[in-house]
Motif scaffolding. Sequence first.
Motif, short mmCIF file in Angstrom:
data_model
loop_
_atom_site.label_atom_id
_atom_site.label_comp_id
_atom_site.label_asym_id
_atom_site.label_seq_id
_atom_site.Cartn_x
_atom_site.Cartn_y
_atom_site.Cartn_z
N VAL A 172 20.87 26.21 -100.14
CA VAL A 172 20.14 24.99 -99.80
C VAL A 172 18.71 25.01 -100.33
CG1 VAL A 172 19.21 23.61 -97.92
CG2 VAL A 172 21.54 24.48 -97.78
N GLY A 173 18.00 26.10 -100.10
CA GLY A 173 16.60 26.14 -100.51
C GLY A 173 16.36 26.81 -101.84
N SER A 174 17.42 27.15 -102.57
CA SER A 174 17.25 27.93 -103.81
C SER A 174 17.17 27.06 -105.06
CB SER A 174 18.40 28.93 -103.96
OG SER A 174 19.64 28.26 -104.03
N PHE A 175 17.46 25.77 -104.94
CA PHE A 175 17.48 24.91 -106.13
C PHE A 175 16.10 24.45 -106.56
CE2 PHE A 175 21.82 23.79 -104.41
CZ PHE A 175 22.49 24.52 -105.36
N ALA A 176 15.19 24.29 -105.61
CA ALA A 176 13.93 23.60 -105.89
C ALA A 176 13.12 24.27 -107.00
CB ALA A 176 13.10 23.50 -104.60
N THR A 177 12.83 25.55 -106.86
CA THR A 177 11.96 26.23 -107.81
C THR A 177 12.55 26.21 -109.22
OG1 THR A 177 11.13 27.68 -106.06
CG2 THR A 177 10.80 28.38 -108.35
N LEU A 178 13.82 26.60 -109.34
CA LEU A 178 14.44 26.68 -110.66
C LEU A 178 14.61 25.29 -111.29
CD1 LEU A 178 15.65 28.49 -112.81
CD2 LEU A 178 17.85 28.33 -111.64
N THR A 179 14.96 24.31 -110.48
CA THR A 179 15.12 22.95 -111.00
C THR A 179 13.81 22.41 -111.55
OG1 THR A 179 16.91 22.49 -109.44
CG2 THR A 179 15.83 20.59 -110.44
N MET A 180 12.73 22.54 -110.79
CA MET A 180 11.44 22.03 -111.24
C MET A 180 10.90 22.85 -112.42
SD MET A 180 11.31 19.49 -109.38
CE MET A 180 9.75 18.90 -110.04
N LEU A 181 11.18 24.15 -112.44
CA LEU A 181 10.77 24.97 -113.57
C LEU A 181 11.47 24.51 -114.85
CD1 LEU A 181 9.26 27.45 -114.68
CD2 LEU A 181 11.24 28.82 -114.03
N THR A 182 12.77 24.24 -114.75
CA THR A 182 13.53 23.76 -115.90
C THR A 182 13.03 22.40 -116.35
OG1 THR A 182 15.49 24.95 -115.08
CG2 THR A 182 15.84 23.25 -116.76
N LYS A 183 12.80 21.52 -115.41
CA LYS A 183 12.32 20.17 -115.76
C LYS A 183 10.97 20.23 -116.46
CE LYS A 183 10.57 15.89 -113.80
NZ LYS A 183 10.18 15.14 -112.59
N ASN A 184 10.04 20.97 -115.89
CA ASN A 184 8.71 21.03 -116.48
C ASN A 184 8.72 21.71 -117.86
OD1 ASN A 184 7.61 19.80 -114.22
ND2 ASN A 184 7.20 21.74 -113.18
N SER A 185 9.58 22.71 -118.03
CA SER A 185 9.68 23.37 -119.33
C SER A 185 10.20 22.40 -120.39
CB SER A 185 10.61 24.58 -119.24
OG SER A 185 10.09 25.55 -118.35
N PHE A 186 11.19 21.61 -120.04
CA PHE A 186 11.74 20.64 -120.99
C PHE A 186 10.75 19.52 -121.26
CE2 PHE A 186 15.68 22.80 -120.60
CZ PHE A 186 16.46 22.41 -121.68
N LEU A 187 10.05 19.05 -120.23
CA LEU A 187 9.07 17.99 -120.44
C LEU A 187 7.96 18.45 -121.39
CD1 LEU A 187 8.58 16.34 -116.92
CD2 LEU A 187 9.57 15.31 -118.97
N GLU A 188 7.53 19.69 -121.23
CA GLU A 188 6.47 20.21 -122.10
C GLU A 188 6.94 20.27 -123.55
OE1 GLU A 188 3.69 24.22 -122.60
OE2 GLU A 188 5.11 24.03 -120.93
N GLU A 189 8.19 20.67 -123.77
CA GLU A 189 8.71 20.76 -125.14
C GLU A 189 9.01 19.38 -125.72
OE1 GLU A 189 8.97 23.46 -127.03
OE2 GLU A 189 8.05 24.64 -125.41
N ILE A 190 9.51 18.49 -124.89
CA ILE A 190 9.89 17.15 -125.38
C ILE A 190 8.68 16.42 -125.97
CG2 ILE A 190 10.60 14.85 -124.58
CD1 ILE A 190 12.63 16.23 -122.77
N ASN A 191 7.51 16.67 -125.43
CA ASN A 191 6.30 15.96 -125.88
C ASN A 191 5.59 16.63 -127.04
OD1 ASN A 191 6.58 13.93 -123.90
ND2 ASN A 191 5.64 15.26 -122.36
N LYS A 192 6.16 17.69 -127.59
CA LYS A 192 5.51 18.39 -128.69
C LYS A 192 5.81 17.71 -130.03
CE LYS A 192 4.97 22.97 -126.64
NZ LYS A 192 5.29 24.42 -126.74
N GLN A 193 5.01 18.07 -131.03
CA GLN A 193 5.06 17.37 -132.31
C GLN A 193 6.39 17.58 -133.04
OE1 GLN A 193 2.66 15.27 -133.52
NE2 GLN A 193 4.19 14.77 -135.10
N TYR A 194 6.97 18.77 -132.95
CA TYR A 194 8.21 19.02 -133.69
C TYR A 194 9.37 18.16 -133.17
CZ TYR A 194 10.18 21.97 -129.96
OH TYR A 194 10.69 22.44 -128.79
N VAL A 195 9.33 17.81 -131.89
CA VAL A 195 10.37 16.95 -131.32
C VAL A 195 10.17 15.51 -131.82
CG1 VAL A 195 11.37 16.05 -129.19
CG2 VAL A 195 10.58 18.42 -129.30
#
Length: 372
Positions: A243-266
């Motif tokens: 129940v409480g184990s999804f939050a950290t990993l989910t938000m870490l994955t989301k933020n990692s992808f958001l950071e990459e999606i906004n980069k110039q090579y994308v």
Amino acid sequence: MLAYIVRRLLLVVPTLLGILLVNFVVIQAAPGGPIEKILAELTGTGAGATARLTGGGGAGETGPAFEARQQQQGGGPQGVYRGAQGLPPELIAQLERQFGFDRPAHERFLKMLWEYLRFDFGTSYFRDRTVIELVLEKMPVSISLGVWTTLLTYLVAIPLGIAKAVRDGSRFDVWTGGAIVVGYAIPSFLFALLLIVLFAGGSYWQLFPLRGLVSDNWRELSWPELIVDYLWHMVLPITAMLVGSFATLTMLTKNSFLEEINKQYVITARAKGLAPRRVLYGHVFRNAMLIVIAGFPAAFVGMLFTGALLIEIIFSLDGLGLLGYEAALNRDYPLMFGTLYIFTLLGLVMKIVSDLTYVLVDPRIDFEARVA
């Protein structure tokens, strides 16, 4: 890369030594100890932390606590009885010799290090069994909880985090974010009690077993029935831990992808007309998943050896969490330091595995160049 691995392995030695030394000093400075606990039992001032404190009781009772009680009740040279004023010094001196406390602290520490170098962790003070035997006996429960919780967490949180990054700011992102935050805020033991009330015969349905890793007649079942019975017992404790184990990993994955999606090579890849899925999984995925995948070994160790104590107690699962709790409560030093050594060593090795995982995910990473 080989030189980097060798350096990291060499650093394990002083790190492990420092951790053991700090814990040894803290334990020595802490009030109470195994001898004090036995004396409290003998004088009637302590009830004991667990039923196993005196070796389990009954005809098979063994260990220093049992021998001390025999002497205190009449088997010793003084014939001291319960309720007497004090205890004979000979009895206390004998206990100190049995536990090894007749030696100075530094000698005991050096002796412990020499034994641990040979992976000789000694025998539990109050269980009359070796530390290795106890750890191996409790390992199946902790492995079951750790493996399933870690595996299911990654299988759910990573796709969910990617989906939230792609749909950032949408209703899906808001609602799923709210759900995982609520789940993170609910303590796992509280959710475990709710599951018992609802699905384990507490007040509503009797759908899942309340206790144990397997049924009492487990050895009599066929292979398909063995698997089903094991999974049937795992549903409620694993659900409570998830129940409480999804939050950290989910938000870490989301933020990692958001950071990459906004980069110039994308942006450049999209401008060239590449399909969105190819951009996401062919270019973004490798860079965004570095921090997520590299943390898997450490996450597994954390799930395996920590955080399951209350779940083990609620569902009557006799695992490493309960073993460590009882060892600390009973001042069972061989068990405490033996498990500390094993788990710390495993954790340090897993840190090295995490670094190697970076290279496997992205071969462009060169630790040798960074060190140079």
